[in-house]
Each structure stands twice: as structure tokens, then as C-alpha cells.
Design a protein around this motif. Structure first.
Motif, PDB file in Angstrom:
ATOM      1  N   CYS A 201       0.824  -1.213   0.000  1.00 32.95           N
ATOM      2  CA  CYS A 201       0.000   0.000   0.000  1.00 32.95           C
ATOM      3  C   CYS A 201       0.857   1.261   0.000  1.00 32.95           C
ATOM      4  N   ARG A 202       0.431   2.234  -0.801  1.00 34.02           N
ATOM      5  CA  ARG A 202       1.073   3.540  -0.863  1.00 34.02           C
ATOM      6  C   ARG A 202       0.009   4.617  -0.781  1.00 34.02           C
ATOM      7  N   GLU A 203       0.433   5.815  -0.399  1.00 35.30           N
ATOM      8  CA  GLU A 203      -0.452   6.980  -0.424  1.00 35.30           C
ATOM      9  C   GLU A 203       0.265   8.105  -1.138  1.00 35.30           C
ATOM     10  N   ILE A 204      -0.320   8.604  -2.246  1.00 34.84           N
ATOM     11  CA  ILE A 204       0.256   9.699  -3.021  1.00 34.84           C
ATOM     12  C   ILE A 204      -0.857  10.697  -3.277  1.00 34.84           C
ATOM     13  N   GLU A 205      -0.640  11.920  -2.886  1.00 29.95           N
ATOM     14  CA  GLU A 205      -1.673  12.947  -3.028  1.00 29.95           C
ATOM     15  C   GLU A 205      -2.065  13.103  -4.496  1.00 29.95           C
ATOM     16  N   GLY A 206      -3.367  13.080  -4.760  1.00 26.85           N
ATOM     17  CA  GLY A 206      -3.876  13.257  -6.108  1.00 26.85           C
ATOM     18  C   GLY A 206      -3.823  12.017  -6.966  1.00 26.85           C
ATOM     19  N   VAL A 207      -3.431  10.881  -6.376  1.00 18.64           N
ATOM     20  CA  VAL A 207      -3.289   9.633  -7.128  1.00 18.64           C
ATOM     21  C   VAL A 207      -4.074   8.533  -6.413  1.00 18.64           C
ATOM     22  N   ILE A 208      -4.870   7.778  -7.171  1.00 19.90           N
ATOM     23  CA  ILE A 208      -5.579   6.634  -6.614  1.00 19.90           C
ATOM     24  C   ILE A 208      -4.602   5.463  -6.557  1.00 19.90           C
ATOM     25  N   CYS A 209      -4.407   4.900  -5.383  1.00 20.69           N
ATOM     26  CA  CYS A 209      -3.405   3.849  -5.217  1.00 20.69           C
ATOM     27  C   CYS A 209      -4.065   2.484  -4.999  1.00 20.69           C
ATOM     28  N   TYR A 210      -3.608   1.518  -5.782  1.00 17.50           N
ATOM     29  CA  TYR A 210      -4.028   0.134  -5.650  1.00 17.50           C
ATOM     30  C   TYR A 210      -2.813  -0.681  -5.191  1.00 17.50           C
ATOM     31  N   ALA A 211      -3.095  -1.804  -4.540  1.00 19.78           N
ATOM     32  CA  ALA A 211      -1.982  -2.614  -4.029  1.00 19.78           C
ATOM     33  C   ALA A 211      -2.325  -4.090  -4.059  1.00 19.78           C
ATOM     34  N   GLY A 212      -1.320  -4.897  -4.366  1.00 21.49           N
ATOM     35  CA  GLY A 212      -1.442  -6.341  -4.260  1.00 21.49           C
ATOM     36  C   GLY A 212      -2.215  -6.986  -5.395  1.00 21.49           C
ATOM     37  N   PRO A 213      -2.098  -8.295  -5.519  1.00 16.55           N
ATOM     38  CA  PRO A 213      -2.756  -9.034  -6.608  1.00 16.55           C
ATOM     39  C   PRO A 213      -4.265  -8.857  -6.637  1.00 16.55           C
ATOM     40  N   ASP A 214      -4.893  -8.747  -5.467  1.00 12.67           N
ATOM     41  CA  ASP A 214      -6.352  -8.668  -5.413  1.00 12.67           C
ATOM     42  C   ASP A 214      -6.900  -7.380  -6.022  1.00 12.67           C
ATOM     43  N   GLU A 215      -6.074  -6.333  -6.100  1.00 15.09           N
ATOM     44  CA  GLU A 215      -6.552  -5.061  -6.626  1.00 15.09           C
ATOM     45  C   GLU A 215      -6.052  -4.775  -8.038  1.00 15.09           C
ATOM     46  N   MET A 216      -5.312  -5.720  -8.619  1.00 13.08           N
ATOM     47  CA  MET A 216      -4.763  -5.508  -9.955  1.00 13.08           C
ATOM     48  C   MET A 216      -5.870  -5.394 -11.012  1.00 13.08           C
ATOM     49  N   THR A 217      -6.880  -6.254 -10.946  1.00 12.50           N
ATOM     50  CA  THR A 217      -7.938  -6.242 -11.962  1.00 12.50           C
ATOM     51  C   THR A 217      -8.680  -4.914 -11.961  1.00 12.50           C
ATOM     52  N   ASP A 218      -9.005  -4.401 -10.790  1.00  9.54           N
ATOM     53  CA  ASP A 218      -9.685  -3.104 -10.709  1.00  9.54           C
ATOM     54  C   ASP A 218      -8.802  -1.989 -11.255  1.00  9.54           C
ATOM     55  N   PHE A 219      -7.515  -2.046 -10.946  1.00  8.81           N
ATOM     56  CA  PHE A 219      -6.569  -1.045 -11.453  1.00  8.81           C
ATOM     57  C   PHE A 219      -6.533  -1.062 -12.978  1.00  8.81           C
ATOM     58  N   LEU A 220      -6.418  -2.240 -13.555  1.00  9.31           N
ATOM     59  CA  LEU A 220      -6.336  -2.343 -15.010  1.00  9.31           C
ATOM     60  C   LEU A 220      -7.642  -1.920 -15.670  1.00  9.31           C
TER      61      LEU A 220
END
Length: 308
Positions: A165-184
Motif C-alpha cells: 500500500c502507498r499513499e500519493i496525493e492526487g493519485v488513486i493507489c491500488y496494491a497487491g494481486p487482489d486489486e490488480m484487476t480493478d486497477f487495469l
């Protein structure tokens, strides 16, 4: 104690000039002029010798002259030898420039316009504002985070994915294999800035492309080993991917006559997205040598379990 440089000799000459001014007491040599091998305590290299400890029995630190370390065969490096990545700001600035250039080129349809020019075709393509385009960055390390911040400044909807997990201002951050599909699924332009490891080799494959929105675009500027080039060609032919910018390939360079060279949907550059800048690299190396002598944490120290 001697620092040995084993990479491009022209840049090595720049290192020599800068080190003579900044650290005149540091002995510095450029491969293959190693002098007395037992004097070598520090090695700055792109490719390390296979018999590194046999050649340099007193080596205390291996420094990659690039941002990655996948070029090293860690099975041939003693586990007690610290290895550091180059973390100088010139590498970051160069990569941010390249990623920004590539994303804007894909966003504003430069790749098809280049193809149209070759064929002397005057055809306009609908212009969409950056605020409607969703950019996704794979890898949120030093390079990925900086690229995300710059792209967000253009008004793109920017998201990033990383293992943890990361936090970057102004950026939606996804993490780990379980969130890859939503990110893509929310990514119109995908930028790959992952390190090359056993886990990420071949990550840009048919399965990943299928999870992107139809007509998505790709920037591959990490390592050639990330990309399944046959899968990319198939995705281009099917329309799943509409255009790509590749700074890295496998092998490098591509063989003469390779189909990617003349594909009008692909823009290729010769692994120039980011290069170590001697002026700032020397400062980082000197700081790490000081830290090493003082027993302080090293900048860019590689976690061998992760591979970066």
C-alpha cells in the motif's frame, strides 16, 4: 581504498573529472585498468564480473550505475556483499520526462499521426481533454511516484499499483494481486515502471491486456523482460491495444527485420528513457561511501529477497 568504474568509458572519464574535484583523496580507476586488484574496495558497474570476489577479494560494496539491478546474477554474488541501486535525481528526472512525453504522445494520438504522415494522409482524430483520460502506472517506487505526480499535474486521472500500500496525493493507489484487476479496468494508458524480478517477468501478457479497456495504450519503459511481445502484437491486431511506446525490448536491440520495427502502431526508442547523470551520480556515490565507512544505512540498498 579504490573505487573502480566498470561501464561506459566516456562517462567514466566524466566521473574521473568530477571525483578529482570533489574527492581528490579517493583513488579511482576505470575498467580494465584496475591496478592492484586487492586495493579495490568499491565497484560501480552495469555488469559485474562473474568471478567478482576472486578478482577483487577485498570488495566491500557493489554499486549499480543504473536504477535497476536485474542485470546482476545474484547467485554469483556473495550474500554478505551489499548491493545498492543508483538513486540519483538525474535518473528520476529523465524517466519523468520520458513517461510524460510518451503519455502525452499516446493521449494526443502521435503514433497514428506518424503513420499517417508516412502514407501522406491528412485525417483528423477527435481530441479529448486530459481530464477524460485515465492513466495507470505499474510500480510506485521512486520513478513511478514521481511520474504519477507529474502526470496528475496535466489533469489526467492518475492511478498507481504496487505490491504494498502507498499513499500519493492526487493519485488513486491500488496494491497487491487482489486489486490488480480493478486497477487495469480503469486504465486507458498503462505505464510499466516495475522492477524486473521473477514475479514481474512477462507481466505485460495476454491476460493483463485482456483486463484493460478495449483500445488501451501502453508505455513500456521498465525492462524488456516485462513484455510478452507476441501477446502485444496479438492485442494490437485484435484492437485490444491501439498503440504502444516501447523504450525496452527483448532482446536489445531488436533483430533486423523484427516485425515491431515497422509496425505503425508502435513507437520504439533505444532504451534511452533515463540515463545516469555523472554530475549528480557522483554525489550519491560519495555519500554512500561515507555512509558505508560510518556504518550508516545505505541509499538504495537492495533487498535480495525482493530483487530490488
Amino acid at each position: 581504498m579504490t573505487l573502480l568504474y566498470k561501464s561506459d568509458p566516456a562517462r567514466g572519464a566524466e566521473w574521473a573529472r568530477l571525483l578529482a574535484a570533489k574527492a581528490p583523496d579517493l583513488a579511482f580507476r576505470i575498467w580494465p585498468d584496475v591496478g592492484n586488484p586487492t586495493d579495490i574496495r568499491y565497484l560501480a558497474a552495469w555488469m559485474a564480473p562473474d568471478d567478482i570476489m576472486a578478482q577483487f577479494p577485498n570488495l566491500e560494496l557493489l554499486i549499480s550505475v543504473g536504477a535497476g539491478v536485474d542485470q546482476f546474477d545474484f547467485s554469483k554474488l556473495p550474500p554478505e556483499l551489499p548491493v545498492v541501486r543508483m538513486v540519483e535525481p538525474g535518473i528520476v528526472d529523465g524517466m519523468v520526462e520520458y513517461v510524460t512525453m510518451s503519455v502525452l504522445a499516446l493521449h494526443r494520438d502521435l503514433v497514428p499521426y506518424i503513420a499517417q504522415q508516412r502514407d501522406q494522409i491528412w485525417r483528423q482524430i477527435r481530441v479529448w481533454p486530459a481530464s477524460t483520460r485515465r492513466v495507470g502506472v505499474l510500480g510506485l517506487g521512486m520513478l513511478g511516484e514521481a511520474a504519477c505526480r507529474k502526470l496528475a499535474g496535466f489533469g489526467f486521472q492518475v492511478a498507481g499499483w504496487s505490491r504494498s500500500c502507498r499513499e500519493i496525493e492526487g493519485v488513486i493507489c491500488y496494491a497487491g494481486p487482489d486489486e490488480m484487476t480493478d486497477f487495469l479496468g480503469r486504465t486507458d494508458i498503462l505505464v510499466c515502471l516495475l522492477p524486473l524480478t521473477d514475479e514481474t517477468r512477462g507481466v505485460l501478457n495476454a491476460d493483463l491486456f485482456a483486463k484493460l479497456p478495449r483500445g488501451a495504450r501502453l508505455v513500456s519503459s521498465g525492462r524488456g523482460g516485462h513484455l510478452d511481445q507476441d501477446a502485444l502484437l496479438a492485442a494490437l491486431d485484435s484492437g485490444q491495444i491501439s498503440a504502444a511506446v516501447l523504450d525496452v525490448t527483448s532482446p536489445e536491440p531488436l533483430p533486423t527485420g523484427h516485425v515491431l520495427w515497422n509496425d505503425p502502431r508502435v513507437l520504439i526508442t533505444p532504451h534511452i528513457a533515463s540515463m545516469t547523470q555523472p554530475e549528480t551520480a557522483v554525489d550519491v556515490v560519495l555519500d554512500n561511501l561515507r555512509r558505508h565507512r560510518a556504518g550508516e544505512p545505505l541509499l538504495g540498498l537492495v533487498d535480495r529477497k525482493r530483487g530490488y
